[in-house]
Design an enzyme around this catalytic site. Structure first.
Site, PDB file in Angstrom:
ATOM      1  N   GLY A  45      39.227  -9.335  -6.375  1.00 56.89           N
ATOM      2  CA  GLY A  45      39.708 -10.237  -7.415  1.00 56.89           C
ATOM      3  C   GLY A  45      40.906  -9.612  -8.103  1.00 56.89           C
ATOM      4  O   GLY A  45      41.073  -8.391  -8.077  1.00 56.89           O
ATOM      5  N   GLN A  50      46.881  -8.346 -14.952  1.00 53.09           N
ATOM      6  CA  GLN A  50      46.958  -7.095 -14.178  1.00 53.09           C
ATOM      7  C   GLN A  50      48.288  -6.944 -13.462  1.00 53.09           C
ATOM      8  O   GLN A  50      48.598  -5.860 -12.957  1.00 53.09           O
ATOM      9  CB  GLN A  50      45.813  -7.019 -13.160  1.00 53.09           C
ATOM     10  CG  GLN A  50      44.448  -6.888 -13.817  1.00 53.09           C
ATOM     11  CD  GLN A  50      43.369  -6.776 -12.764  1.00 53.09           C
ATOM     12  OE1 GLN A  50      42.922  -7.779 -12.227  1.00 53.09           O
ATOM     13  NE2 GLN A  50      42.955  -5.553 -12.469  1.00 53.09           N
ATOM     14  N   CYS A  94      37.503  -1.714 -11.114  1.00 54.63           N
ATOM     15  CA  CYS A  94      38.642  -2.558 -11.478  1.00 54.63           C
ATOM     16  C   CYS A  94      39.912  -1.902 -10.976  1.00 54.63           C
ATOM     17  O   CYS A  94      40.091  -0.696 -11.140  1.00 54.63           O
ATOM     18  CB  CYS A  94      38.690  -2.700 -13.006  1.00 54.63           C
ATOM     19  SG  CYS A  94      40.050  -3.716 -13.585  1.00 54.63           S
ATOM     20  N   LEU A  95      40.809  -2.678 -10.391  1.00 51.94           N
ATOM     21  CA  LEU A  95      42.044  -2.111  -9.841  1.00 51.94           C
ATOM     22  C   LEU A  95      42.925  -1.499 -10.936  1.00 51.94           C
ATOM     23  O   LEU A  95      43.738  -0.632 -10.650  1.00 51.94           O
ATOM     24  CB  LEU A  95      42.828  -3.183  -9.072  1.00 51.94           C
ATOM     25  CG  LEU A  95      42.137  -3.735  -7.819  1.00 51.94           C
ATOM     26  CD1 LEU A  95      42.989  -4.836  -7.189  1.00 51.94           C
ATOM     27  CD2 LEU A  95      41.836  -2.644  -6.800  1.00 51.94           C
ATOM     28  N   HIS A 136      34.096 -11.025 -14.083  1.00 52.22           N
ATOM     29  CA  HIS A 136      34.968  -9.865 -14.293  1.00 52.22           C
ATOM     30  C   HIS A 136      36.428 -10.308 -14.472  1.00 52.22           C
ATOM     31  O   HIS A 136      37.115  -9.874 -15.404  1.00 52.22           O
ATOM     32  CB  HIS A 136      34.826  -8.900 -13.102  1.00 52.22           C
ATOM     33  CG  HIS A 136      35.719  -7.701 -13.178  1.00 52.22           C
ATOM     34  ND1 HIS A 136      35.239  -6.423 -13.368  1.00 52.22           N
ATOM     35  CD2 HIS A 136      37.074  -7.588 -13.082  1.00 52.22           C
ATOM     36  CE1 HIS A 136      36.275  -5.585 -13.399  1.00 52.22           C
ATOM     37  NE2 HIS A 136      37.393  -6.258 -13.224  1.00 52.22           N
ATOM     38  N   GLU A 137      36.883 -11.196 -13.596  1.00 53.81           N
ATOM     39  CA  GLU A 137      38.280 -11.660 -13.684  1.00 53.81           C
ATOM     40  C   GLU A 137      38.496 -12.528 -14.916  1.00 53.81           C
ATOM     41  O   GLU A 137      39.549 -12.466 -15.560  1.00 53.81           O
ATOM     42  CB  GLU A 137      38.682 -12.428 -12.417  1.00 53.81           C
ATOM     43  CG  GLU A 137      38.582 -11.635 -11.123  1.00 53.81           C
ATOM     44  CD  GLU A 137      39.232 -10.268 -11.178  1.00 53.81           C
ATOM     45  OE1 GLU A 137      40.260 -10.123 -11.861  1.00 53.81           O
ATOM     46  OE2 GLU A 137      38.683  -9.342 -10.553  1.00 53.81           O
ATOM     47  N   HIS A 140      39.271 -10.578 -17.848  1.00 62.27           N
ATOM     48  CA  HIS A 140      40.681 -10.156 -17.903  1.00 62.27           C
ATOM     49  C   HIS A 140      41.537 -11.183 -18.635  1.00 62.27           C
ATOM     50  O   HIS A 140      42.377 -10.817 -19.455  1.00 62.27           O
ATOM     51  CB  HIS A 140      41.255  -9.973 -16.488  1.00 62.27           C
ATOM     52  CG  HIS A 140      40.980  -8.626 -15.884  1.00 62.27           C
ATOM     53  ND1 HIS A 140      41.424  -7.449 -16.436  1.00 62.27           N
ATOM     54  CD2 HIS A 140      40.319  -8.276 -14.761  1.00 62.27           C
ATOM     55  CE1 HIS A 140      41.042  -6.419 -15.678  1.00 62.27           C
ATOM     56  NE2 HIS A 140      40.362  -6.896 -14.650  1.00 62.27           N
TER      57      HIS A 140
HETATM   58 NI    NI Z   1      39.445  -5.815 -13.102  1.00 63.29          NI
END
Ligand code: NI
Length: 185
Positions: A45, A50, A94-95, A136-137, A140
């Protein structure tokens, strides 16, 4: 085109993101770039903040496995209307926060309303792992990170590691943008 992924500590990750409309410039190209960026970083995701854009857009792609079919979707102007079921723990990463994984407790079912990349409105219930990624997304675009959901003690234990990420003292195979990186070499 791959985009740099914004690292923990950047103010854009704390912003409540805003809706977009059909006049948003080059949306299809942005979505394509986000998928390319996510594949390159082996993520499931990715949310617009991000890649430094505080707009309500995120993408999810989960490969098929024995238990579930593939799941690939674009979420525009999403609103989670309801979360139900018995909360469960899942080890999230998380990236934007490389090398940090922590158990996060969330409910298993989400009712979500969103537009897809063709501006078709959907309202659906999602369960299991796709629901987890969506939550999760979605966090963000609400300006929240999974680390915000941890206990005070866990956050204190991670503080040094998170500070290092903000400073760029972390290795990733994908390009990142660090808020507190010393620009001098
Ligand atoms: Ni994330």
């Amino acid at each position: 085109m791959k985009l740099p992924i914004v690292a923990y500590g950047d103010p854009v990750l704390k912003k409540l993101c805003t809706d977009i409309d059909q006049t948003y410039p080059d949306l299809q190209q942005l979505v394509q770039n986000m998928f390319e960026t996510m594949y390159n970083a082996s993520g499931v995701g990715l949310a617009a903040p991000q890649v430094n854009l505080p707009i309500r857009l995120f993408i999810v792609e989960i490969k098929a496995d024995e238990e579930e079919p593939a799941y690939k979707k674009v979420f525009i102007n999403a609103q989670i209307l309801e979360e139900t079921g018995e909360p469960w723990a899942f080890n999230e990463g998380c990236l934007s926060i490389p090398d940090v994984r922590e158990d996060v407790i969330r409910k298993p079912n989400v009712l979500i309303r969103y537009y897809d990349e063709n501006w078709t409105l959907h309202e659906e219930v999602v369960t299991g792992f796709p629901a987890r990624v969506i939550q999760h997304e979605y966090d963000h675009i609400e300006g929240k990170l999974f680390t915000d959901k941890l206990s005070l003690l866990r956050r204190q234990m991670l503080k040094g590691k998170l500070d290092n990420i903000a400073k760029g003292k972390v290795h990733t195979d994908y390009k990142m943008r660090f808020p507190k990186q010393n620009k001098k070499r």
